[in-house]
Design a protein around this motif. Structure first.
Motif, PDB file in Angstrom:
ATOM      1  N   ARG A 107     -22.052  20.808  52.086  1.00  0.00           N
ATOM      2  CA  ARG A 107     -20.903  21.266  51.299  1.00  0.00           C
ATOM      3  C   ARG A 107     -19.567  21.073  52.015  1.00  0.00           C
ATOM      4  N   PHE A 108     -19.588  20.971  53.332  1.00  0.00           N
ATOM      5  CA  PHE A 108     -18.362  20.845  54.102  1.00  0.00           C
ATOM      6  C   PHE A 108     -17.599  19.601  53.671  1.00  0.00           C
ATOM      7  N   PRO A 109     -16.295  19.659  53.562  1.00  0.00           N
ATOM      8  CA  PRO A 109     -15.352  20.692  53.984  1.00  0.00           C
ATOM      9  C   PRO A 109     -14.914  21.636  52.864  1.00  0.00           C
ATOM     10  N   TYR A 110     -15.708  21.758  51.830  1.00  0.00           N
ATOM     11  CA  TYR A 110     -15.464  22.701  50.724  1.00  0.00           C
ATOM     12  C   TYR A 110     -14.195  22.393  49.937  1.00  0.00           C
ATOM     13  N   THR A 111     -13.738  21.147  49.985  1.00  0.00           N
ATOM     14  CA  THR A 111     -12.507  20.778  49.286  1.00  0.00           C
ATOM     15  C   THR A 111     -12.740  20.448  47.815  1.00  0.00           C
ATOM     16  N   ASP A 112     -13.959  20.611  47.369  1.00  0.00           N
ATOM     17  CA  ASP A 112     -14.237  20.392  45.943  1.00  0.00           C
ATOM     18  C   ASP A 112     -14.837  21.644  45.302  1.00  0.00           C
ATOM     19  N   GLU A 113     -14.622  22.793  45.939  1.00  0.00           N
ATOM     20  CA  GLU A 113     -15.159  24.038  45.387  1.00  0.00           C
ATOM     21  C   GLU A 113     -14.243  25.218  45.689  1.00  0.00           C
ATOM     22  N   ASP A 114     -14.508  26.332  45.027  1.00  0.00           N
ATOM     23  CA  ASP A 114     -13.613  27.492  45.125  1.00  0.00           C
ATOM     24  C   ASP A 114     -13.630  28.191  46.475  1.00  0.00           C
ATOM     25  N   VAL A 115     -14.516  27.795  47.383  1.00  0.00           N
ATOM     26  CA  VAL A 115     -14.521  28.348  48.740  1.00  0.00           C
ATOM     27  C   VAL A 115     -13.145  28.140  49.373  1.00  0.00           C
ATOM     28  N   LEU A 116     -12.500  27.049  49.022  1.00  0.00           N
ATOM     29  CA  LEU A 116     -11.171  26.744  49.541  1.00  0.00           C
ATOM     30  C   LEU A 116     -10.215  27.920  49.334  1.00  0.00           C
ATOM     31  N   LEU A 117     -10.330  28.586  48.187  1.00  0.00           N
ATOM     32  CA  LEU A 117      -9.473  29.735  47.883  1.00  0.00           C
ATOM     33  C   LEU A 117     -10.122  31.070  48.237  1.00  0.00           C
ATOM     34  N   LYS A 118     -11.426  31.167  48.049  1.00  0.00           N
ATOM     35  CA  LYS A 118     -12.130  32.436  48.275  1.00  0.00           C
ATOM     36  C   LYS A 118     -12.192  32.836  49.745  1.00  0.00           C
ATOM     37  N   ARG A 119     -12.179  31.843  50.631  1.00  0.00           N
ATOM     38  CA  ARG A 119     -12.263  32.126  52.066  1.00  0.00           C
ATOM     39  C   ARG A 119     -11.086  31.473  52.784  1.00  0.00           C
ATOM     40  N   PRO A 120      -9.877  32.028  52.549  1.00  0.00           N
ATOM     41  CA  PRO A 120      -8.673  31.388  53.101  1.00  0.00           C
ATOM     42  C   PRO A 120      -8.673  31.253  54.621  1.00  0.00           C
ATOM     43  N   GLN A 121      -9.246  32.216  55.346  1.00  0.00           N
ATOM     44  CA  GLN A 121      -9.259  32.117  56.812  1.00  0.00           C
ATOM     45  C   GLN A 121     -10.102  30.925  57.258  1.00  0.00           C
ATOM     46  N   LEU A 122     -11.235  30.724  56.589  1.00  0.00           N
ATOM     47  CA  LEU A 122     -12.093  29.580  56.890  1.00  0.00           C
ATOM     48  C   LEU A 122     -11.365  28.280  56.554  1.00  0.00           C
ATOM     49  N   THR A 123     -10.695  28.249  55.421  1.00  0.00           N
ATOM     50  CA  THR A 123      -9.949  27.059  55.004  1.00  0.00           C
ATOM     51  C   THR A 123      -8.864  26.721  56.022  1.00  0.00           C
ATOM     52  N   LEU A 124      -8.131  27.728  56.471  1.00  0.00           N
ATOM     53  CA  LEU A 124      -7.070  27.493  57.454  1.00  0.00           C
ATOM     54  C   LEU A 124      -7.647  27.000  58.782  1.00  0.00           C
ATOM     55  N   LYS A 125      -8.757  27.582  59.207  1.00  0.00           N
ATOM     56  CA  LYS A 125      -9.418  27.131  60.443  1.00  0.00           C
ATOM     57  C   LYS A 125      -9.855  25.680  60.291  1.00  0.00           C
ATOM     58  N   ASN A 126     -10.475  25.362  59.150  1.00  0.00           N
ATOM     59  CA  ASN A 126     -10.964  24.003  58.924  1.00  0.00           C
ATOM     60  C   ASN A 126      -9.814  22.996  58.898  1.00  0.00           C
ATOM     61  N   ALA A 127      -8.664  23.413  58.405  1.00  0.00           N
ATOM     62  CA  ALA A 127      -7.501  22.518  58.346  1.00  0.00           C
ATOM     63  C   ALA A 127      -6.985  22.157  59.736  1.00  0.00           C
ATOM     64  N   THR A 128      -7.324  22.946  60.745  1.00  0.00           N
ATOM     65  CA  THR A 128      -6.850  22.662  62.102  1.00  0.00           C
ATOM     66  C   THR A 128      -7.580  21.483  62.731  1.00  0.00           C
ATOM     67  N   PHE A 129      -8.777  21.156  62.238  1.00  0.00           N
ATOM     68  CA  PHE A 129      -9.535  20.050  62.846  1.00  0.00           C
ATOM     69  C   PHE A 129     -10.028  19.010  61.849  1.00  0.00           C
ATOM     70  N   CYS A 130     -10.023  19.330  60.558  1.00  0.00           N
ATOM     71  CA  CYS A 130     -10.548  18.391  59.566  1.00  0.00           C
ATOM     72  C   CYS A 130      -9.396  17.741  58.800  1.00  0.00           C
ATOM     73  N   PRO A 131      -9.209  16.438  58.959  1.00  0.00           N
ATOM     74  CA  PRO A 131      -8.103  15.775  58.265  1.00  0.00           C
ATOM     75  C   PRO A 131      -8.228  15.828  56.742  1.00  0.00           C
ATOM     76  N   ILE A 132      -9.428  15.978  56.240  1.00  0.00           N
ATOM     77  CA  ILE A 132      -9.624  16.059  54.787  1.00  0.00           C
ATOM     78  C   ILE A 132      -9.083  17.391  54.263  1.00  0.00           C
ATOM     79  N   VAL A 133      -9.422  18.483  54.912  1.00  0.00           N
ATOM     80  CA  VAL A 133      -8.910  19.795  54.500  1.00  0.00           C
ATOM     81  C   VAL A 133      -7.390  19.812  54.624  1.00  0.00           C
ATOM     82  N   PHE A 134      -6.898  19.288  55.739  1.00  0.00           N
ATOM     83  CA  PHE A 134      -5.447  19.256  55.950  1.00  0.00           C
ATOM     84  C   PHE A 134      -4.772  18.483  54.815  1.00  0.00           C
ATOM     85  N   SER A 135      -5.291  17.328  54.485  1.00  0.00           N
ATOM     86  CA  SER A 135      -4.709  16.485  53.439  1.00  0.00           C
ATOM     87  C   SER A 135      -4.707  17.182  52.081  1.00  0.00           C
ATOM     88  N   VAL A 136      -5.838  17.777  51.720  1.00  0.00           N
ATOM     89  CA  VAL A 136      -5.949  18.470  50.428  1.00  0.00           C
ATOM     90  C   VAL A 136      -4.956  19.633  50.375  1.00  0.00           C
TER      91      VAL A 136
END
Length: 144
Positions: A107-136
């Motif tokens: 499922r990673f990086p969860y950029t196609d599901e509501d986890v992106l919004l439901k778990r904002p701390q996880l999303t922000l952490k993932n954006a620090t190392f995943c260029p896909i999360v950062f881009s989205v």
């Protein structure tokens, strides 16, 4: 990151969810995970019970031996890998258990599901190392 944090706090869920599929596809087209593998090199997915059963069977190991060999319990009570990088990550950045990988990895990086919004701390952490999360997040926050 502050910009992303503010965006996630006030995001219109329905609007974001409508935009995610296209942004997800665009980000994956522009980024090759096999060139990066930062997720596998620095973090561990949770290994849920079905993951442990499936992977240990695939590796022809008893579940208890698989757990003892590869996993430990983190401070949230989840099974995670004992070491970084992930022991299943090859030198070519390919996963040796890709077909049976944990659901968190699939499922990673969860950029196609509501986890992106439901778990904002996880999303922000993932954006620090995943260029896909950062881009989205960057494109979502621009358009808000």
């Amino acid at each position: 990151m502050k910009k992303f944090q503010r965006f996630l706090q006030r995001a219109d869920k329905n609007k974001v969810l409508r935009r995610l599929p296209a942004l997800h596809e665009e980000a994956f087209a522009a980024n090759d995970c096999l060139q990066c593998a930062a997720c596998c090199k620095n973090y561990s997915p949770r290994f849920k019970t079905p993951d442990v059963k499936r992977i240990s069977k695939h590796l022809r190991m008893k579940e208890s031996v698989f757990i003892d060999t590869y996993l430990h319990v983190d401070n949230e009570g989840d099974f995670v890998v004992k070491s970084s990088p992930c022991p299943f990550l090859g030198a070519d950045n390919c996963c040796s258990i890709y077909d049976v990988r944990p659901s968190d990895c699939a499922r990673f990086p969860y950029t196609d599901e509501d986890v992106l919004l439901k778990r904002p701390q996880l999303t922000l952490k993932n954006a620090t190392f995943c260029p896909i999360v950062f881009s989205v997040l960057d494109k979502l926050s621009e358009g808000s």
